[in-house]
Design an enzyme around this catalytic site. Structure first.
Site, short mmCIF file in Angstrom:
data_model
loop_
_atom_site.label_atom_id
_atom_site.label_comp_id
_atom_site.label_asym_id
_atom_site.label_seq_id
_atom_site.Cartn_x
_atom_site.Cartn_y
_atom_site.Cartn_z
N HIS A 142 0.84 -1.21 0.00
CA HIS A 142 0.00 0.00 0.00
C HIS A 142 0.87 1.26 0.00
O HIS A 142 0.63 2.19 -0.77
CB HIS A 142 -0.93 0.00 1.21
CG HIS A 142 -1.71 1.26 1.39
ND1 HIS A 142 -2.68 1.66 0.50
CD2 HIS A 142 -1.64 2.24 2.33
CE1 HIS A 142 -3.19 2.82 0.91
NE2 HIS A 142 -2.57 3.20 2.01
N ARG A 151 4.09 10.47 -5.65
CA ARG A 151 5.40 11.11 -5.60
C ARG A 151 6.29 10.64 -6.72
O ARG A 151 6.32 11.19 -7.81
CB ARG A 151 6.04 10.89 -4.22
CG ARG A 151 5.40 11.72 -3.12
CD ARG A 151 6.22 11.67 -1.86
NE ARG A 151 6.62 10.28 -1.55
CZ ARG A 151 5.89 9.44 -0.85
NH1 ARG A 151 4.75 9.83 -0.33
NH2 ARG A 151 6.27 8.21 -0.63
N LYS A 262 -10.13 12.09 6.81
CA LYS A 262 -10.20 10.79 7.48
C LYS A 262 -11.19 10.79 8.64
O LYS A 262 -11.79 9.76 8.94
CB LYS A 262 -8.82 10.43 8.05
CG LYS A 262 -7.74 10.24 7.02
CD LYS A 262 -7.87 8.87 6.40
CE LYS A 262 -6.64 8.57 5.56
NZ LYS A 262 -6.71 7.22 5.00
MN MN Z 1 -6.13 4.13 7.15
#
Ligand code: MN
Length: 424
Positions: A142, A151, A262
């Site tokens: 990930h 990037r 988030k």
């Molecule tokens: Mn997470």
């Protein structure tokens, strides 16, 4: 103390279907609301919910030193705080009570009515009062995928990544139990080729396929723990969907890390499966190269072979499985994460939750987020109904599943579901 609850040959007098995640060897812990509006701590065998508060009140735990109200609470925090010896005694005793050779409860019609319910007749609640929540970034695949996308493919992993389990402090207040609806968050995003942000609903709503572990009281402020003892402090695990708004995240995250992209919601599965129940599914974690600093070094098997799955179910349609991953892919183990967390003396308490980070495997069908599955929206994911998804639409339900299996038994986590509703 022996974990007699794990005896793979044991059968229960409660009916359990062959592919159930919850045979008598599981005995997870959760909190539920009964039809009579009573909140209690309970366990589950097959499709039966078992009221541990009632079981204790009727004397079935008389041999175990427990406070009278330990299970008559709306969270597992105090029980978890009692420590591993108590968790083991209680699981062992529950296994004995529901063993097919034991008639003490089975033949007591009066007690049975108070203790055992159909799962459909109870409402699952959050199992712990989560004081603090930390999310890691511990899958190498990930981290490599996102580093490649955003990037530099040549230097996808940042220089610290192979030396420490990277994490951030998340928001505990918005962690919700499976089947809680999630409203599409709104926020600031930056349009392509613009320097001025706009405000509105996220257009890149994503899931993150994760597991989370729940701790007991670990350390006092100023103290840290060693890698050898870390395991004693981990109570169990749940499935964890760390919902993410990628466009909000992208604009806000430098330099202090994830924030509103988030914190709007994370969903967990309702039953905490204990580390004791997962014991038969230990396996080796990926080799760590370079060798981490001594305080993070460990030998032996500290990963767990837990099969993971994520599916998308559009409203009124069948679901499509979009990812098949495995918890064993994690580069950093839970022990290393917990040890690293306490190195600076930060205290970790009973009921704290630590997310693994998105669990992506080595192949494109094992990626743990839409960001990776659709490769930033460049490769739409086909669903069984003919439609396509780059990210998650309104009224889509995301369903996650996790289970372990060997020749003898299957121990699972059930489902972790959340449906996206339009912005409030
Ligand atoms: Mn997470």
């Amino acid at each position: 103390m022996k974990i007699t609850a794990n005896n793979p040959t044991r059968k229960s007098w409660l009916k359990v279907s062959k592919n159930s995640d919850f045979p008598i060897q599981n005995i997870p812990f959760g909190v539920f609301l009964t039809k009579e509006n009573i909140t209690t701590i309970g366990t589950r065998i097959g499709n039966y919910a078992i009221d541990l508060g009632a079981l204790h009140q009727l004397g079935y735990f008389s041999e175990i030193p427990l406070t009278d109200d330990i299970f008559m609470q709306d969270s597992l925090n105090d029980f978890i705080s009692d420590g591993r010896k108590t968790w083991r005694l209680v699981r062992n005793r529950i296994a004995a009570i529901f063993d097919s050779n034991n008639t003490e409860l089975q033949s007591n019609k009066k007690d049975l009515k108070i203790i055992v319910f159909n799962l459909d007749d109870v409402e699952m609640l959050l199992p712990v009062n989560i004081g603090d929540y930390t999310d890691f970034f511990a899958s190498k695949e990930h981290a490599t995928n996102t580093g490649t996308m955003f990037r530099d493919p040549e230097n996808a992993l940042l220089p610290n990544w192979l030396h420490l389990p990277v994490g951030y402090h998340g928001r505990a207040s918005s962690i919700v139990v499976s089947e809680t609806a999630i409203y599409r968050p709104k926020g600031q995003t930056i349009p392509k080729d613009s320097k001025i942000p706009v405000f509105g609903p996220t257009r890149l709503l994503d899931f993150e396929l994760e597991m989370a572990f729940i701790t007991t009281d670990v350390n006092h402020l100023g103290e840290s723990i060693s890698i050898d003892e870390a395991e004693d402090y981990i109570f169990g695990m749940v499935l964890f969907n760390d919902w993410s708004a990628r466009d909000i995240q992208k604009w806000e995250y430098v330099p202090l890390g994830p924030f509103l992209g988030k914190s709007f919601a994370s969903t967990i599965s309702p039953w905490i499966v204990t580390m004791d129940a997962l014991e038969p599914f230990r396996t080796k974690s990926p080799r760590q190269e370079p060798n981490p600093l001594p305080y993070l070094q460990q030998s032996g098997k500290h990963a767990f072979d837990i099969k993971l799955q994520a599916a998308i179910k559009p409203e009124g349609e069948e679901e499509t499985i979009v990812s098949n991953s495995n918890f064993k892919y994690m580069y950093w183990t839970m022990n290393q994460q917990l040890v690293h967390h306490t190195t600076n003396g930060c205290n970790v308490r009973s009921g704290d939750m630590m997310g693994s980070g998105t669990i992506s495997g080595p192949t494109p069908d094992s990626y743990g987020s839409m960001l990776e599955l659709s490769w930033r929206g460049t490769k739409p994911v086909k669903l069984n109904n003919g439609s396509e998804r780059k990210f998650i639409n309104d009224f889509d339900e995301v369903i996650m599943r996790a289970y372990c299996e060997n020749d003898n038994i299957r121990i699972g986590f059930g489902t972790c579901k959340g449906k996206i509703l339009p912005t409030k």
